[in-house]
Structure formats: C-alpha cells, structure tokens
Write a protein that holds these residues in place. Sequence first.
Motif, PDB file in Angstrom:
ATOM      1  N   LEU A  41       0.817  -1.202   0.000  1.00  0.00           N
ATOM      2  CA  LEU A  41       0.000   0.000   0.000  1.00  0.00           C
ATOM      3  C   LEU A  41       0.856   1.260   0.000  1.00  0.00           C
ATOM      4  O   LEU A  41       1.993   1.274   0.481  1.00  0.00           O
ATOM      5  CB  LEU A  41      -0.916   0.001   1.226  1.00  0.00           C
ATOM      6  CG  LEU A  41      -1.796  -1.243   1.394  1.00  0.00           C
ATOM      7  CD1 LEU A  41      -2.670  -1.095   2.625  1.00  0.00           C
ATOM      8  CD2 LEU A  41      -2.638  -1.491   0.153  1.00  0.00           C
ATOM      9  N   THR A  42       0.291   2.339  -0.533  1.00  0.00           N
ATOM     10  CA  THR A  42       0.968   3.625  -0.526  1.00  0.00           C
ATOM     11  C   THR A  42       0.853   4.262   0.861  1.00  0.00           C
ATOM     12  O   THR A  42       0.061   3.831   1.705  1.00  0.00           O
ATOM     13  CB  THR A  42       0.343   4.571  -1.559  1.00  0.00           C
ATOM     14  OG1 THR A  42      -0.987   4.895  -1.141  1.00  0.00           O
ATOM     15  CG2 THR A  42       0.301   3.926  -2.940  1.00  0.00           C
ATOM     16  N   ALA A  43       1.621   5.318   1.075  1.00  0.00           N
ATOM     17  CA  ALA A  43       1.567   6.018   2.360  1.00  0.00           C
ATOM     18  C   ALA A  43       0.172   6.577   2.623  1.00  0.00           C
ATOM     19  O   ALA A  43      -0.319   6.554   3.761  1.00  0.00           O
ATOM     20  CB  ALA A  43       2.605   7.137   2.380  1.00  0.00           C
ATOM     21  N   VAL A  44      -0.478   7.070   1.577  1.00  0.00           N
ATOM     22  CA  VAL A  44      -1.839   7.603   1.737  1.00  0.00           C
ATOM     23  C   VAL A  44      -2.805   6.490   2.127  1.00  0.00           C
ATOM     24  O   VAL A  44      -3.663   6.659   3.016  1.00  0.00           O
ATOM     25  CB  VAL A  44      -2.299   8.297   0.441  1.00  0.00           C
ATOM     26  CG1 VAL A  44      -3.769   8.689   0.525  1.00  0.00           C
ATOM     27  CG2 VAL A  44      -1.436   9.517   0.157  1.00  0.00           C
TER      28      VAL A  44
ATOM     29  N   ARG B 186      -2.099   3.706   3.669  1.00  0.00           N
ATOM     30  CA  ARG B 186      -1.815   3.293   5.045  1.00  0.00           C
ATOM     31  C   ARG B 186      -2.438   4.265   6.044  1.00  0.00           C
ATOM     32  O   ARG B 186      -2.952   3.856   7.091  1.00  0.00           O
ATOM     33  CB  ARG B 186      -0.303   3.191   5.254  1.00  0.00           C
ATOM     34  CG  ARG B 186       0.352   2.079   4.454  1.00  0.00           C
ATOM     35  CD  ARG B 186       1.870   2.129   4.602  1.00  0.00           C
ATOM     36  NE  ARG B 186       2.517   1.098   3.783  1.00  0.00           N
ATOM     37  CZ  ARG B 186       3.828   0.948   3.693  1.00  0.00           C
ATOM     38  NH1 ARG B 186       4.638   1.758   4.374  1.00  0.00           N
ATOM     39  NH2 ARG B 186       4.334  -0.004   2.936  1.00  0.00           N
ATOM     40  N   ARG B 187      -2.383   5.536   5.716  1.00  0.00           N
ATOM     41  CA  ARG B 187      -3.006   6.533   6.592  1.00  0.00           C
ATOM     42  C   ARG B 187      -4.515   6.296   6.692  1.00  0.00           C
ATOM     43  O   ARG B 187      -5.110   6.449   7.763  1.00  0.00           O
ATOM     44  CB  ARG B 187      -2.731   7.939   6.046  1.00  0.00           C
ATOM     45  CG  ARG B 187      -3.203   9.062   6.974  1.00  0.00           C
ATOM     46  CD  ARG B 187      -2.930  10.403   6.355  1.00  0.00           C
ATOM     47  NE  ARG B 187      -3.784  10.640   5.191  1.00  0.00           N
ATOM     48  CZ  ARG B 187      -3.515  11.507   4.221  1.00  0.00           C
ATOM     49  NH1 ARG B 187      -2.395  12.203   4.248  1.00  0.00           N
ATOM     50  NH2 ARG B 187      -4.341  11.672   3.204  1.00  0.00           N
ATOM     51  N   GLU B 188      -5.129   5.899   5.582  1.00  0.00           N
ATOM     52  CA  GLU B 188      -6.562   5.614   5.597  1.00  0.00           C
ATOM     53  C   GLU B 188      -6.876   4.415   6.495  1.00  0.00           C
ATOM     54  O   GLU B 188      -7.901   4.386   7.182  1.00  0.00           O
ATOM     55  CB  GLU B 188      -7.055   5.348   4.174  1.00  0.00           C
ATOM     56  CG  GLU B 188      -7.097   6.581   3.293  1.00  0.00           C
ATOM     57  CD  GLU B 188      -8.082   7.606   3.795  1.00  0.00           C
ATOM     58  OE1 GLU B 188      -9.300   7.358   3.712  1.00  0.00           O
ATOM     59  OE2 GLU B 188      -7.640   8.661   4.300  1.00  0.00           O
ATOM     60  N   ILE B 189      -6.003   3.414   6.506  1.00  0.00           N
ATOM     61  CA  ILE B 189      -6.209   2.259   7.389  1.00  0.00           C
ATOM     62  C   ILE B 189      -6.132   2.684   8.848  1.00  0.00           C
ATOM     63  O   ILE B 189      -6.946   2.260   9.678  1.00  0.00           O
ATOM     64  CB  ILE B 189      -5.168   1.165   7.069  1.00  0.00           C
ATOM     65  CG1 ILE B 189      -5.498   0.518   5.724  1.00  0.00           C
ATOM     66  CG2 ILE B 189      -5.139   0.106   8.177  1.00  0.00           C
ATOM     67  CD1 ILE B 189      -4.495  -0.513   5.279  1.00  0.00           C
ATOM     68  N   ARG B 190      -5.184   3.552   9.155  1.00  0.00           N
ATOM     69  CA  ARG B 190      -5.086   4.047  10.541  1.00  0.00           C
ATOM     70  C   ARG B 190      -6.355   4.804  10.923  1.00  0.00           C
ATOM     71  O   ARG B 190      -6.841   4.714  12.058  1.00  0.00           O
ATOM     72  CB  ARG B 190      -3.851   4.936  10.695  1.00  0.00           C
ATOM     73  CG  ARG B 190      -2.515   4.196  10.536  1.00  0.00           C
ATOM     74  CD  ARG B 190      -1.362   5.108  10.909  1.00  0.00           C
ATOM     75  NE  ARG B 190      -0.073   4.459  10.683  1.00  0.00           N
ATOM     76  CZ  ARG B 190       0.688   4.673   9.612  1.00  0.00           C
ATOM     77  NH1 ARG B 190       0.286   5.511   8.667  1.00  0.00           N
ATOM     78  NH2 ARG B 190       1.833   4.055   9.472  1.00  0.00           N
ATOM     79  N   MET B 191      -6.895   5.568   9.972  1.00  0.00           N
ATOM     80  CA  MET B 191      -8.143   6.289  10.221  1.00  0.00           C
ATOM     81  C   MET B 191      -9.276   5.306  10.488  1.00  0.00           C
ATOM     82  O   MET B 191     -10.084   5.492  11.406  1.00  0.00           O
ATOM     83  CB  MET B 191      -8.482   7.164   9.019  1.00  0.00           C
ATOM     84  CG  MET B 191      -7.530   8.314   8.778  1.00  0.00           C
ATOM     85  SD  MET B 191      -7.832   9.703   9.880  1.00  0.00           S
ATOM     86  CE  MET B 191      -9.326  10.383   9.142  1.00  0.00           C
ATOM     87  N   ALA B 192      -9.344   4.229   9.687  1.00  0.00           N
ATOM     88  CA  ALA B 192     -10.396   3.232   9.875  1.00  0.00           C
ATOM     89  C   ALA B 192     -10.263   2.546  11.226  1.00  0.00           C
ATOM     90  O   ALA B 192     -11.263   2.283  11.910  1.00  0.00           O
ATOM     91  CB  ALA B 192     -10.341   2.203   8.749  1.00  0.00           C
ATOM     92  N   GLN B 193      -9.043   2.240  11.633  1.00  0.00           N
ATOM     93  CA  GLN B 193      -8.829   1.607  12.935  1.00  0.00           C
ATOM     94  C   GLN B 193      -9.268   2.506  14.085  1.00  0.00           C
ATOM     95  O   GLN B 193      -9.684   2.019  15.143  1.00  0.00           O
ATOM     96  CB  GLN B 193      -7.346   1.239  13.097  1.00  0.00           C
ATOM     97  CG  GLN B 193      -6.907   0.070  12.237  1.00  0.00           C
ATOM     98  CD  GLN B 193      -5.429  -0.219  12.402  1.00  0.00           C
ATOM     99  OE1 GLN B 193      -4.571   0.594  12.082  1.00  0.00           O
ATOM    100  NE2 GLN B 193      -5.120  -1.394  12.941  1.00  0.00           N
ATOM    101  N   ALA B 194      -9.206   3.807  13.865  1.00  0.00           N
ATOM    102  CA  ALA B 194      -9.621   4.763  14.894  1.00  0.00           C
ATOM    103  C   ALA B 194     -11.115   5.061  14.836  1.00  0.00           C
ATOM    104  O   ALA B 194     -11.611   5.869  15.613  1.00  0.00           O
ATOM    105  CB  ALA B 194      -8.831   6.058  14.745  1.00  0.00           C
ATOM    106  N   GLY B 195     -11.816   4.395  13.902  1.00  0.00           N
ATOM    107  CA  GLY B 195     -13.260   4.561  13.807  1.00  0.00           C
ATOM    108  C   GLY B 195     -13.717   5.697  12.920  1.00  0.00           C
ATOM    109  O   GLY B 195     -14.898   6.048  12.923  1.00  0.00           O
TER     110      GLY B 195
END
Length: 428
Positions: free
Chosen positions: A115-118, A120-129
């Motif tokens: 995955l790209t850096a962007v 990966r950032r979206e996955i972190r956002m999803a993990q945070a709800g």
Amino acid sequence: MTLFVPDPVLLSSPRRRPFPGPDPRPRTGPPPATADVVVVGSGPAGLSVASALWHRDVRDVVLLDPADRPCGQFLDRVDGLDQRVLRSPYQHHPGVEGYRDCELLDFARLHWSRLTAVERREIRMAQAGHRSVVPVDVFEAFCRHVADVHHVTERTWRTTALAVEPADGSVVVRTAAGPVEARCVVLALGERTRPAPAGWGARTLPGVYRWDEPAPATGSVAVVGAGLTAAHLLAAALDAGREAHWVLREDAERYQCSDVNAAFFRAEGRARFGAEVSWADRGALMRRHRRASIMFEFRPLLTAAEASGQLRVHRGRTVDGLADGPAVLLAGGDRVAADSVVLALGTVPSIGTGLLPDGAVGARDGWPDLDEPTLSYRRAPAVFAVGAAAAMVLGPAARNIDGHRVATARVAGAIAARVRTPVGVGHV
C-alpha cells in the motif's frame, strides 16, 4: 465552523497491482441440472449470499453470472470511470455478519507492504473509527479471497439467466447454457443504468453516451448528472486536459460522505421502513434521503477547474433535450455543445422484471412485493431478493454494500430453514 475537506490525492490509488492469492475464474458450459439454491448474480450481494449459505452448511449452491470473475460487472463499471477508490468505507464489504471471517480491514493490513503512504493513513483512520476510503485494488483482491475461502467460484457458472419460473415446490432457472431446477433462488441483480427521459431522444443521436458505455477520450465533453459518477467522469476529463461542461440540474453541488444518512445503516434507521410503516411514507423517505452526492475529496479539484475556466458548471438548469452536434438543450434556449455528451443519470434497481413473470414480481412504483422478514417474493415464496431490490423493506442502505450484508442475514436464514425441510412439507 471549520469544514474538513480531504485532499484529492485520496482519489488516486494505483490500479491493477498484483496481490498474492488465488485468481478464481467461473466455470463454463452447462450448469448442474439441479441444486438446492441458485444465486443469480455474483456481484457483492451474490458473493455475500453464497458465503453466508456456506457458513450455514448449505453447500449445494449454483451461482450464475456472465462476468469472468467475482464482482466482475461491478468492477468493470468502476474501471470504466477510471475510479481508483470506493466511496464505501472499510466497514462496508461483501461477507457475512456474525462470523469471524477475515474482514476487509484485516485483509488490507495483511497486505500493508503493497500500500501507498496515503492508503496506510486511511487504514489508521479506519482503525480509529473514522471514515476512510478503500482502494479498488484492495477491494478486488478481497472479493477474490472471499470467493476462494467460501468455495464460491468453483460453484459459479459463466452464463446469463434468461428466465426464472416458479413452480410447485421448486423454481426453474433457464440460462443460455441450460436450465437449473432449484428449491430456492436468490436474485442478486444489482442495478441497471437509468434511461434518459423519452423526450430527450438520447438513444438516436451520435455523440451521446450513457456513463457505462465507452466514450471518446479526447475533445470537449458535457456531463449531465449530479452524483459521484458525474464527478469521476469530469475528473478524468480534466486530468486529460480536456474542456468540460457540467450540466447540474440541482441548484448546487452536494458534497458528503455518502448518498444516504448513516442512520439508515443502523437498526433504528431500518425500523423507519418496518411493516407498520405505510408504503407511501416509505416512498417519501426514499425520495428524501436517497439523493445524488459527491465525495468531499472532489471539491478542491472541481472548484479549481471551474476557477481556471477549464470546467464550466451550468447549475440549476432544466434539460429540455439533446440535439445533433451533439449538444444539451437547456430551458430558456441555451445550448451546451461539446464533442461528446455523457449522461450520468444514476441507476435504478433491477427487481426481477424480465426474469420472473410480472405477476410474481408484483411491482409497485418500481419496487417488488417482498415479504418483510425473509425478503422472499410474496407471490413466489421460493424466490428471494438481495441488494437494491430490497430497499422498500430495508431502506436506502439496501442499495449499498453493507446493506447487502443485512439482507443476506435474513435471506440465508430463511433459505437454510427451507432447504432443511423435506420436499413437500411446509412448501407453497
């Protein structure tokens, strides 16, 4: 109040990256002559149904679809728009509620290195709800994974269903490759392109295209429509340096995360479409709460293009018709001319008309007559509907991927009970 508008870079995920894992392909040739269940359609809704039946030990299932891979028609439409990310967040995906399968967010994390850096950032956002968008690449690879682990593709035949004929205790599905007789049939038909109003003369004019048809990739373009499809078409044209016109019959653009209020994805929202609610009230809710909109990510791109003059937006204009040239004719005598005109007028649910006998569909205001608890057709109880066709029972969320999961839970339970009942007992 500060409004957060995501950067357009979210729209530009890579496409067609190689993901490890199976590349399942449907079978060809005649399907089996008999089955417990036939699922017509292997898109996100059909994939969810087949997976849920597998978990309920209903394994004698045949899927019928003309596409060459799981969710193929859905993905072909997405690719036709050069769409790189889905509007649906990570929480919305094909699969089964109530079982600990690998879910879409888990799957994306397993492929973190791709995955790209962007992304990966979206996955972190999803993990945070928080809301986060899903790359089409990840979604397609996940669909292949779901089809493989639930043994869906090995039970899918590449063919077109021509007719669904209910009979006493069974249903015959006639296909281009031969008939299948089943105890239950699930129609997971998705949606078809909304036709232009008859007075527009769209189908007889050269240079006029529907959004799901191949159109020229050069020259100026006029796009008619207010939703996400129109936005993708405009973004692709602008990226290619083309002059674009946007005929927006609404008074203004509508930017938001989805076409449907999030409340309708929850039980309290679905309750507003319960059996005690009148048909007229349900219809009014559908018209009020299912409206075309565009992801926030498009706003900076389209605003900048309008400011530069590359994009001309014709807001709040009634379309009187189409003309040779081609051109869009607006009320008041204005004419929007371009090298090509693309109609992005949305979709309408496929409710079984043309497959089932008209009397079995029981169509009313464009919706089928379905049993509330099971989503079976009241006039053909061995036939069930999943997807957009169930919207007048489940609400507007039925037309979204997560709504398919809710519908699947009802349908799979009803089918499992029916299949376990001996033939001739308790069937109508």
